[in-house]
Write an enzyme that holds these catalytic residues in place. Structure first.
Site, PDB file in Angstrom:
ATOM      1  N   THR A 217       0.852  -1.201   0.098  1.00 12.14           N
ATOM      2  CA  THR A 217       0.037  -0.014   0.022  1.00 12.14           C
ATOM      3  C   THR A 217       0.802   1.324   0.012  1.00 12.14           C
ATOM      4  O   THR A 217       1.947   1.259   0.479  1.00 12.14           O
ATOM      5  CB  THR A 217      -0.876  -0.040   1.268  1.00 12.14           C
ATOM      6  N   GLY A 218       0.300   2.271  -0.640  1.00 15.32           N
ATOM      7  CA  GLY A 218       1.092   3.596  -0.577  1.00 15.32           C
ATOM      8  C   GLY A 218       1.533   4.186  -1.844  1.00 15.32           C
ATOM      9  O   GLY A 218       1.309   3.305  -2.790  1.00 15.32           O
TER      10      GLY A 218
ATOM     11  N   GLU B 173      -0.692  -5.803   5.862  1.00 15.19           N
ATOM     12  CA  GLU B 173       0.610  -5.469   5.332  1.00 15.19           C
ATOM     13  C   GLU B 173       1.322  -6.566   6.268  1.00 15.19           C
ATOM     14  O   GLU B 173       2.055  -7.273   5.652  1.00 15.19           O
ATOM     15  CB  GLU B 173       1.292  -4.218   5.284  1.00 15.19           C
TER      16      GLU B 173
END
Length: 236
Positions: free
Chosen positions: A33-34, A112
């Site tokens: 993610t990101g 995550e």
């Protein structure tokens, strides 16, 4: 300055591409993610489309990763359907010299952590600004908490020497709610001398689902920086 010539954006693209280039055909890939990881997902999709990569399935760590994977044509699976993950690519908010991480700026650290720890190879993609001498220097430790336990957990982390703050939504009234329907407490510590033990201690507080300290799991850290206006990628 246009997006195409923005050196920071170019650098994030380069780091994402460097990670995507390490994915081999036939792999099960953990999709993090990101913003930097988003470029990795895009490049994996492009390699699939061109036929350079075949038989890839992704395991997303967040709703964001899931949406991007679908957009770039990466088939998805779940942890129920597989027995291993070959490679995971994810970002971090802080990386220390021992490759310990703080993650959870996007409030996705619980999923995550499950995916990244399962991976045979976990690749971290960051820009040089995320490197710290000691964990907790800049970033608070995100702690995902079930809603009923917010007050006692805040009390418990205060006793550990942390300064807790309930993460509030941006452009949303009220707290941030995770993909699991929980809340996030950001805990600032003056110094984290022992990340390994702090991770365990935080997770042992009743009501805590997971925290954003990741220890002993990063295999490769790819660092992007801008030198003389040019994006450069190096390994830690």
């Amino acid at each position: 300055m246009t997006a195409a010539t923005d050196p920071v954006k170019l650098m994030k693209q380069q780091v994402g591409k460097a990670a995507a280039d390490l994915v081999k055909s036939g792999s099960i890939v953990g999709l993090g993610t990101g913003s930097t990881t988003a470029y990795a997902i895009q490049y994996i999709g492009e390699r699939l489309k061109s036929g350079e990569l075949k038989d890839i399935v992704g395991v997303p760590t967040s709703f964001q990763a899931e949406v991007l994977a679908k957009e770039y044509g990466i088939p998805l699976t779940t942890l129920d359907a597989i027995n291993h993950i070959d490679i995971a690519i994810d970002g971090a908010d802080e990386v220390d010299p021992q490759k310990n991480l703080i993650k959870g700026g996007g409030a996705a650290h619980t999923r995550e952590k499950v995916v990244d720890y399962l991976a045979d190879q976990f690749i971290v993609v960051v820009d040089a600004g995320k490197l710290v001498d000691r964990l907790g220097s800049v970033f608070a430790v995100p702690v995902e908490v079930i809603p009923m336990a917010v007050t006692p957990v805040m009390r418990a982390v205060t006793q550990l020497g942390g300064k807790p703050e309930l993460r509030m939504g941006v452009k949303k009234a009220g707290p941030v709610i995770t993909d699991q329907g929980n809340m996030v407490i950001d805990v600032k510590f003056d110094s984290i001398d022992d990340p390994v033990n702090l991770e365990k201690t935080l997770n042992n507080i009743p009501g805590v689902l997971e925290n954003g300290i990741f220890v002993n799991c990063a295999d490769l850290v790819l660092i992007g920086e801008v030198k003389d206006g040019q994006p450069v990628v190096r390994e830690m």
